[in-house]
Scaffold this motif. Structure first.
Motif, PDB file in Angstrom:
ATOM      1  N   TYR A  48      -2.767  -0.400   2.763  1.00 27.65           N
ATOM      2  CA  TYR A  48      -2.623  -1.438   3.271  1.00 27.65           C
ATOM      3  C   TYR A  48      -0.620  -1.225   3.106  1.00 27.65           C
ATOM      4  CZ  TYR A  48      -1.760  -6.335   1.849  1.00 27.65           C
ATOM      5  OH  TYR A  48      -1.807  -7.719   1.373  1.00 27.65           O
ATOM      6  N   LYS A  49      -0.430  -2.029   4.221  1.00 26.99           N
ATOM      7  CA  LYS A  49       0.901  -1.923   4.817  1.00 26.99           C
ATOM      8  C   LYS A  49       1.504  -2.347   3.725  1.00 26.99           C
ATOM      9  CE  LYS A  49       3.082  -2.296   9.679  1.00 26.99           C
ATOM     10  NZ  LYS A  49       2.523  -2.621  10.771  1.00 26.99           N
ATOM     11  N   GLY A  50       2.482  -1.876   3.539  1.00 28.56           N
ATOM     12  CA  GLY A  50       3.736  -1.699   2.470  1.00 28.56           C
ATOM     13  C   GLY A  50       3.232  -1.079   1.281  1.00 28.56           C
ATOM     14  N   LEU A  51       1.859  -0.569   1.388  1.00 28.50           N
ATOM     15  CA  LEU A  51       1.731   0.787   0.064  1.00 28.50           C
ATOM     16  C   LEU A  51       1.688   1.857   0.546  1.00 28.50           C
ATOM     17  CD1 LEU A  51      -1.009  -0.862  -1.736  1.00 28.50           C
ATOM     18  CD2 LEU A  51       1.406  -1.233  -2.365  1.00 28.50           C
ATOM     19  N   PRO A  52       2.291   3.267  -0.463  1.00 24.98           N
ATOM     20  CA  PRO A  52       2.632   4.586   0.087  1.00 24.98           C
ATOM     21  C   PRO A  52       1.479   5.134   0.131  1.00 24.98           C
ATOM     22  CG  PRO A  52       2.714   4.000  -2.706  1.00 24.98           C
ATOM     23  CD  PRO A  52       2.819   2.698  -1.887  1.00 24.98           C
ATOM     24  N   ALA A  53       1.563   5.601   1.313  1.00 26.55           N
ATOM     25  CA  ALA A  53       0.062   6.914   1.699  1.00 26.55           C
ATOM     26  C   ALA A  53      -0.332   7.654   0.221  1.00 26.55           C
ATOM     27  CB  ALA A  53       0.233   7.210   3.000  1.00 26.55           C
ATOM     28  N   PRO A  54      -1.265   7.984   0.159  1.00 32.96           N
ATOM     29  CA  PRO A  54      -1.991   9.220  -0.983  1.00 32.96           C
ATOM     30  C   PRO A  54      -0.936  10.616  -0.126  1.00 32.96           C
ATOM     31  CG  PRO A  54      -3.396   8.615   0.745  1.00 32.96           C
ATOM     32  CD  PRO A  54      -2.713   7.742   1.584  1.00 32.96           C
ATOM     33  N   ILE A  55      -0.531  11.256  -1.238  1.00 29.28           N
ATOM     34  CA  ILE A  55      -0.026  12.912  -1.133  1.00 29.28           C
ATOM     35  C   ILE A  55      -1.205  13.740  -1.278  1.00 29.28           C
ATOM     36  CG2 ILE A  55       2.184  14.848  -2.128  1.00 29.28           C
ATOM     37  CD1 ILE A  55       3.625  11.910  -1.819  1.00 29.28           C
ATOM     38  N   GLU A  65      -1.433  11.997  -4.858  1.00 27.15           N
ATOM     39  CA  GLU A  65      -0.787  10.989  -5.952  1.00 27.15           C
ATOM     40  C   GLU A  65      -0.826  10.024  -4.745  1.00 27.15           C
ATOM     41  OE1 GLU A  65       4.179   9.883  -5.660  1.00 27.15           O
ATOM     42  OE2 GLU A  65       3.650  12.482  -6.174  1.00 27.15           O
ATOM     43  N   MET A  66      -1.033   8.939  -5.582  1.00 30.98           N
ATOM     44  CA  MET A  66      -1.712   8.085  -4.600  1.00 30.98           C
ATOM     45  C   MET A  66      -1.292   5.970  -5.599  1.00 30.98           C
ATOM     46  SD  MET A  66      -5.284   7.740  -4.037  1.00 30.98           S
ATOM     47  CE  MET A  66      -6.175   7.565  -5.634  1.00 30.98           C
ATOM     48  N   VAL A  67      -1.113   5.075  -4.667  1.00 32.39           N
ATOM     49  CA  VAL A  67      -1.705   3.926  -5.605  1.00 32.39           C
ATOM     50  C   VAL A  67      -3.632   3.716  -5.681  1.00 32.39           C
ATOM     51  CG1 VAL A  67       0.571   2.944  -5.406  1.00 32.39           C
ATOM     52  CG2 VAL A  67      -1.557   2.593  -3.432  1.00 32.39           C
ATOM     53  N   SER A  68      -3.526   3.123  -6.030  1.00 29.26           N
ATOM     54  CA  SER A  68      -5.087   2.882  -7.037  1.00 29.26           C
ATOM     55  C   SER A  68      -5.433   2.077  -5.888  1.00 29.26           C
ATOM     56  CB  SER A  68      -4.885   2.411  -8.405  1.00 29.26           C
ATOM     57  OG  SER A  68      -4.933   0.812  -8.206  1.00 29.26           O
ATOM     58  N   ASN A  69      -5.396   0.789  -4.964  1.00 26.43           N
ATOM     59  CA  ASN A  69      -5.294   0.810  -3.649  1.00 26.43           C
ATOM     60  C   ASN A  69      -5.092   1.650  -2.339  1.00 26.43           C
ATOM     61  OD1 ASN A  69      -4.351  -1.864  -5.763  1.00 26.43           O
ATOM     62  ND2 ASN A  69      -5.215  -3.219  -3.868  1.00 26.43           N
ATOM     63  N   THR A  70      -6.395   2.511  -2.194  1.00 30.91           N
ATOM     64  CA  THR A  70      -6.455   3.258  -1.341  1.00 30.91           C
ATOM     65  C   THR A  70      -7.757   3.425  -0.772  1.00 30.91           C
ATOM     66  OG1 THR A  70      -4.455   5.406  -2.554  1.00 30.91           O
ATOM     67  CG2 THR A  70      -5.679   6.212  -0.289  1.00 30.91           C
ATOM     68  N   ASP A  97     -11.938  -4.267  -6.729  1.00 29.55           N
ATOM     69  CA  ASP A  97     -11.201  -4.945  -7.807  1.00 29.55           C
ATOM     70  C   ASP A  97     -12.172  -5.261  -9.002  1.00 29.55           C
ATOM     71  OD1 ASP A  97      -9.509  -4.243  -6.003  1.00 29.55           O
ATOM     72  OD2 ASP A  97      -9.740  -6.395  -5.206  1.00 29.55           O
ATOM     73  N   CYS A  98     -11.612  -4.740 -10.297  1.00 28.57           N
ATOM     74  CA  CYS A  98     -12.598  -5.168 -11.154  1.00 28.57           C
ATOM     75  C   CYS A  98     -11.332  -6.695 -12.034  1.00 28.57           C
ATOM     76  CB  CYS A  98     -12.855  -4.862 -12.015  1.00 28.57           C
ATOM     77  SG  CYS A  98     -11.227  -4.058 -12.938  1.00 28.57           S
ATOM     78  N   PRO A  99     -11.583  -7.219 -12.731  1.00 28.79           N
ATOM     79  CA  PRO A  99     -10.741  -8.453 -13.268  1.00 28.79           C
ATOM     80  C   PRO A  99      -9.585  -7.900 -14.047  1.00 28.79           C
ATOM     81  CG  PRO A  99     -13.098  -8.513 -14.702  1.00 28.79           C
ATOM     82  CD  PRO A  99     -13.242  -6.957 -13.338  1.00 28.79           C
ATOM     83  N   PHE A 100      -9.145  -7.035 -14.296  1.00 29.27           N
ATOM     84  CA  PHE A 100      -7.989  -5.929 -14.548  1.00 29.27           C
ATOM     85  C   PHE A 100      -7.002  -6.235 -13.482  1.00 29.27           C
ATOM     86  CE2 PHE A 100      -4.443  -3.265 -16.774  1.00 29.27           C
ATOM     87  CZ  PHE A 100      -4.311  -4.182 -17.232  1.00 29.27           C
ATOM     88  N   HIS A 101      -7.238  -6.106 -12.550  1.00 29.06           N
ATOM     89  CA  HIS A 101      -6.525  -6.489 -11.379  1.00 29.06           C
ATOM     90  C   HIS A 101      -5.826  -7.103 -10.817  1.00 29.06           C
ATOM     91  CE1 HIS A 101      -4.619  -5.623  -7.286  1.00 29.06           C
ATOM     92  NE2 HIS A 101      -5.939  -6.056  -6.703  1.00 29.06           N
ATOM     93  N   VAL A 135      -6.799   1.175 -15.873  1.00 29.18           N
ATOM     94  CA  VAL A 135      -6.549   0.089 -14.224  1.00 29.18           C
ATOM     95  C   VAL A 135      -7.185  -0.963 -13.907  1.00 29.18           C
ATOM     96  CG1 VAL A 135      -6.559   1.547 -11.823  1.00 29.18           C
ATOM     97  CG2 VAL A 135      -5.778   3.110 -13.870  1.00 29.18           C
ATOM     98  N   GLY A 136      -7.239  -1.453 -12.962  1.00 25.94           N
ATOM     99  CA  GLY A 136      -8.132  -2.645 -12.383  1.00 25.94           C
ATOM    100  C   GLY A 136      -8.796  -2.289 -10.993  1.00 25.94           C
ATOM    101  N   THR A 137      -8.160  -1.569 -10.582  1.00 27.02           N
ATOM    102  CA  THR A 137      -9.220  -0.571  -9.100  1.00 27.02           C
ATOM    103  C   THR A 137      -8.726   0.245  -8.638  1.00 27.02           C
ATOM    104  OG1 THR A 137      -9.109  -2.245  -6.545  1.00 27.02           O
ATOM    105  CG2 THR A 137      -6.621  -1.555  -7.457  1.00 27.02           C
ATOM    106  N   PHE A 138      -9.745   0.801  -7.859  1.00 27.94           N
ATOM    107  CA  PHE A 138      -9.297   2.407  -7.967  1.00 27.94           C
ATOM    108  C   PHE A 138     -10.693   2.835  -6.208  1.00 27.94           C
ATOM    109  CE2 PHE A 138     -10.132   6.733  -8.463  1.00 27.94           C
ATOM    110  CZ  PHE A 138      -8.548   7.346  -8.727  1.00 27.94           C
ATOM    111  N   PRO A 139     -10.789   3.458  -5.645  1.00 25.14           N
ATOM    112  CA  PRO A 139     -11.658   4.002  -4.332  1.00 25.14           C
ATOM    113  C   PRO A 139     -12.521   4.285  -5.471  1.00 25.14           C
ATOM    114  CG  PRO A 139      -9.256   5.260  -4.442  1.00 25.14           C
ATOM    115  CD  PRO A 139      -9.540   4.161  -5.311  1.00 25.14           C
ATOM    116  N   VAL A 140     -13.878   3.619  -4.349  1.00 21.11           N
ATOM    117  CA  VAL A 140     -15.592   3.979  -4.820  1.00 21.11           C
ATOM    118  C   VAL A 140     -15.968   4.760  -3.171  1.00 21.11           C
ATOM    119  CG1 VAL A 140     -15.315   2.283  -5.460  1.00 21.11           C
ATOM    120  CG2 VAL A 140     -15.936   1.908  -3.647  1.00 21.11           C
ATOM    121  N   ARG A 141     -16.761   5.555  -3.698  1.00 21.15           N
ATOM    122  CA  ARG A 141     -17.720   5.890  -2.550  1.00 21.15           C
ATOM    123  C   ARG A 141     -19.493   5.168  -2.947  1.00 21.15           C
ATOM    124  NH1 ARG A 141     -18.747  11.579  -0.438  1.00 21.15           N
ATOM    125  NH2 ARG A 141     -19.252  11.290   1.694  1.00 21.15           N
TER     126      ARG A 141
END
Length: 295
Positions: free
Chosen positions: A94-101, A127-132, A137-141, A283-289
């Motif tokens: 997502y543009k504006g969010l950092p890429a994972p390291i 190291e990454m933001v949860s929107n990767t 997304d769940c309600p806490f997001h 945490v309200g959002t995170f990568p999934v398989r």
């Protein structure tokens, strides 16, 4: 000419004893089949219990007319389809969010100093933001008092009856309620296939993109869906600052999965959908398989 597999086998039981077979022949669909697939088939087809080791011996692929349906095309076998993007070092989701390291915390070279000769391990560091990547997304997001990832029940994430709604981005970017009318939606995971995932990792992916409208979100809430997914950069229109689709769905605990891929591989119905994130508190959002199981 049809292909068949010719092989011997030895099966041992955990409570003692075993059985053997010689010059066994089975029909196969492709050019080859793995020993594991043969072992699994034998155990299932013969309804064996308490099976220990299974050895496949002297395997050959021969040309011979099929006697019945190939074992790797057996009816009733579930087919799994991966609907997730691969996360790698430097990926911009997502543009504006950092890429994972993504790097080594412990490299194999360094591990040689700790373990016996010939034994090495790698421990990764991320190291990454949860929107990767493909994420849920769940309600806490959206809501401070909403359920976070640790509080969402497994029944909301696993083996949901699925339906694909086709909304080609060539025809419209605004996916309104009319796309969902006349369909069986209640209690289902509704996956919106726009085709936008073809632009993944390109600049165009972040430009005007397919999204649901507010009236579509209201309709889905009224129909009692369990989850809504989309194969684009956001389920909302990101040209403004409001996010009515997120707000409406997450308020009713309807989960959202964004950045899906491969929805063209799914039938409109007749599959289940799963998207399991780790069990994080706060945490309200995170990568999934994300995956579909076609029956």
């Amino acid at each position: 000419m049809d292909k068949r597999v010719l092989f011997d086998f030895e099966i041992a039981f955990t409570n003692g004893g075993g059985i053997q077979g010689k010059d066994f022949r089975l029909d196969i669909a492709g050019e080859t089949i793995s020993d594991q697939a043969l072992a699994d088939y034998l155990v299932q087809d013969m309804r064996l219990l308490m099976v220990g080791s299974v050895k496949i011996l002297n395997k050959q692929i021969i040309e011979e007319k099929h006697k019945r349906r190939p074992i790797d095309e057996a009816s009733g076998t579930a087919h799994l389809i991966d609907l997730s993007h691969t996360i790698e070092h430097g990926l911009v989701t997502y543009k504006g969010l950092p890429a994972p390291i993504i790097c080594d915390y412990l490299s194999r070279e360094e591990s040689r100093k700790t373990y016996a000769e010939g034994t090495t391990f790698q421990i990764g560091k991320i190291e990454m933001v949860s929107n990767t990547g493909t994420y849920l997304d769940c309600p806490f997001h959206r809501y401070a008092d909403g359920k976070d990832l640790s509080e969402v029940g497994l029944e909301r994430l696993t083996d949901l009856e699925g339906i694909v709604v086709r909304a080609n981005y060539h025809e419209t970017l605004d996916i309104d309620a009319s796309f969902f009318q006349g369909k069986e939606l209640r209690g289902r995971a509704v996956l919106v296939h726009s085709g936008w995932d073809q632009y993944w990792t390109t600049e165009k992916y972040f430009e005007q993109h397919p999204h649901l409208t507010e009236d579509a979100a209201r309709y889905l809430v009224a129909c009692g869906v369990k989850l809504v997914g989309i194969d684009s950069v956001n389920i909302d229109d990101t040209r403004g600052k409001s996010r009515p689709v997120h707000s409406l769905l997450l308020k009713e605990e309807i989960l959202i999965v964004e950045h899906l891929r491969g929805l063209e591989l799914l039938p409109d119905e007749g599959f289940t959908f799963s998207a399991l994130p780790p069990k994080f508190k706060g945490v309200g959002t995170f990568p999934v398989r994300a995956l579909a199981k076609i029956r």
